[in-house]
Design an enzyme around this catalytic site. Structure first.
Site, PDB file in Angstrom:
ATOM      1  N   LYS A  26       4.582  10.400  -4.341  1.00 45.86           N
ATOM      2  CA  LYS A  26       4.973   9.151  -4.553  1.00 45.86           C
ATOM      3  C   LYS A  26       5.239   8.668  -6.164  1.00 45.86           C
ATOM      4  O   LYS A  26       4.561   9.236  -6.881  1.00 45.86           O
ATOM      5  CB  LYS A  26       3.901   8.171  -3.779  1.00 45.86           C
ATOM      6  CG  LYS A  26       2.605   8.266  -4.557  1.00 45.86           C
ATOM      7  CD  LYS A  26       2.325   7.373  -5.703  1.00 45.86           C
ATOM      8  CE  LYS A  26       1.003   6.997  -6.296  1.00 45.86           C
ATOM      9  NZ  LYS A  26       0.764   7.000  -7.662  1.00 45.86           N
ATOM     10  N   ASP A 155      -4.756   6.312  -2.021  1.00 45.74           N
ATOM     11  CA  ASP A 155      -3.293   6.380  -1.781  1.00 45.74           C
ATOM     12  C   ASP A 155      -3.077   7.360  -0.503  1.00 45.74           C
ATOM     13  O   ASP A 155      -2.095   7.412  -0.373  1.00 45.74           O
ATOM     14  CB  ASP A 155      -3.100   7.432  -3.093  1.00 45.74           C
ATOM     15  CG  ASP A 155      -2.804   6.901  -4.530  1.00 45.74           C
ATOM     16  OD1 ASP A 155      -2.969   5.470  -4.508  1.00 45.74           O
ATOM     17  OD2 ASP A 155      -2.640   7.409  -5.472  1.00 45.74           O
TER      18      ASP A 155
END
Ligand code: C5P
Length: 313
Positions: A26, A155
């Site tokens: 990401k 995350d």
């Protein structure tokens, strides 16, 4: 996207199922810290976007009387493959939640730079959660997988769902947003990684532990969200911000060098990702991204060209 299940017979003639899964890195299009909880964790607000840079995993499952998780990895000899690895923790957590016993084997080709702000470890954990769920007949919903994921790291829920999302809280509150328009993205890391707690500690010093009289920070989230809605790549690039960047550049001057190199090669914007020190540059033209990537590799950076992921799981 690779999605298949194969069944092979082990030496003992027991069915071993295996699935292929990709763990996507990401980037943070916008990252702000808006508060600090009593337990020291920080309240975040921002937008995460998955990119096609990924680790490749093959996960296999064999039902048994005891639980065992094995991890073999190629691509980065520095990565621990024992119980410290988030992929191993994810498999154990999944089996516990699903109430099943047996052996999970994970074979991984690691490409995402480690300790870089690209959520490489979280991506592996998310991919293992998805793979285990497929292998065991989908006993858990995506929401349940995310609830397990947040126990492993802030995350992990996003890295389980992937795509693009506004993430708030410590990372557990996700609202899907329109993914960024198609483009080429260069991701690069040079030098030592950054410890996430150390980066948060720097921010705490700079912003007086996020008490009320905090210095204002130029978050452009309110510009980013409409630019994403409109598919306006230039608008997205103008709104890309990261509150960690100024404090991490003080510890890792390479971040500034990587940014400058990307901008010199025509990047519309170049920013640090997460708590760093990886930097991403956004390019309209793939040729310019490839040229930037070659220049960064010549400088000794671990650099990759990828694209935004426009779908989620
Ligand atoms: O959740 P994760 O393992 O990625 O977090 C690593 C460390 O970063 C935490 O132990 C904490 O010190 C810090 N952190 C934080 N606030 C967050 C996420 C992480 O302070 N929202």
């Amino acid at each position: 996207m690779l999605k298949y299940t194969v069944t092979i017979l082990s030496k003992e003639d027991k069915a071993v199922k295996a699935v292929a899964e990709r763990a996507y890195a990401k980037i943070n299009l916008c990252l702000d810290v808006v508060g600090r909880r009593d337990n020291g964790y920080h309240e975040l607000d921002g937008v995460m976007q998955s990119v096609t840079l990924c680790d490749d995993l093959t996960v296999s499952w064999e039902e048994g009387d005891s639980t065992e998780v094995l991890l073999e990895a190629a691509g980065n000899p520095d990565m621990p493959t024992d119980g410290r690895n988030l992929a191993v923790k994810a498999a154990l957590l999944f089996l516990d939640a699903a109430g099943r016993k047996g052996r999970i084997s994970v074979n991984m080709v690691k490409r995402i730079p480690m300790a870089g702000g690209l959520a490489g470890g979280s991506a592996d954990a998310g991919a293992v959660l998805r793979a285990c769920n497929r292998l065991l007949g989908e006993p858990l919903t995506m929401q349940e997988l995310c609830a397990l994921g947040v126990k492993l790291g802030a995350d992990v829920p996003f890295c389980t769902v992937c795509g693009a999302a506004r993430t708030q809280g410590v990372g557990e509150m996700m609202t899907s947003v329109v993914p960024m328009p198609d483009c080429s993205i260069v991701v690069a890391k040079r030098g030592e990684g950054v410890s996430t707690p150390a980066a948060f500690a720097r921010l705490d010093e700079r912003y007086a532990f996020f008490t009320e009289d905090r210095e204002p920070w130029d978050s452009r989230l309110s510009d980013l969200l409409p630019a994403l809605e409109q598919g306006d790549l230039e608008g997205v690039c103008r709104a890309v911000t990261n509150i960690f960047e100024p404090v991490v550049i003080e510890m890792r001057p390479d971040v500034a060098l990587l940014r400058e190199t990307m901008l010199e090669h025509g990047a519309l914007t170049a920013r640090m990702s997460g708590s760093g020190p990886s930097v991403f540059g956004i390019f309209r033209e793939e040729g310019a991204a490839e040229a930037a990537c070659s220049a960064l590799r010549e400088m000794g950076a671990d650099a990759h060209v990828c694209r935004p992921m426009r779908e989620n799981f």
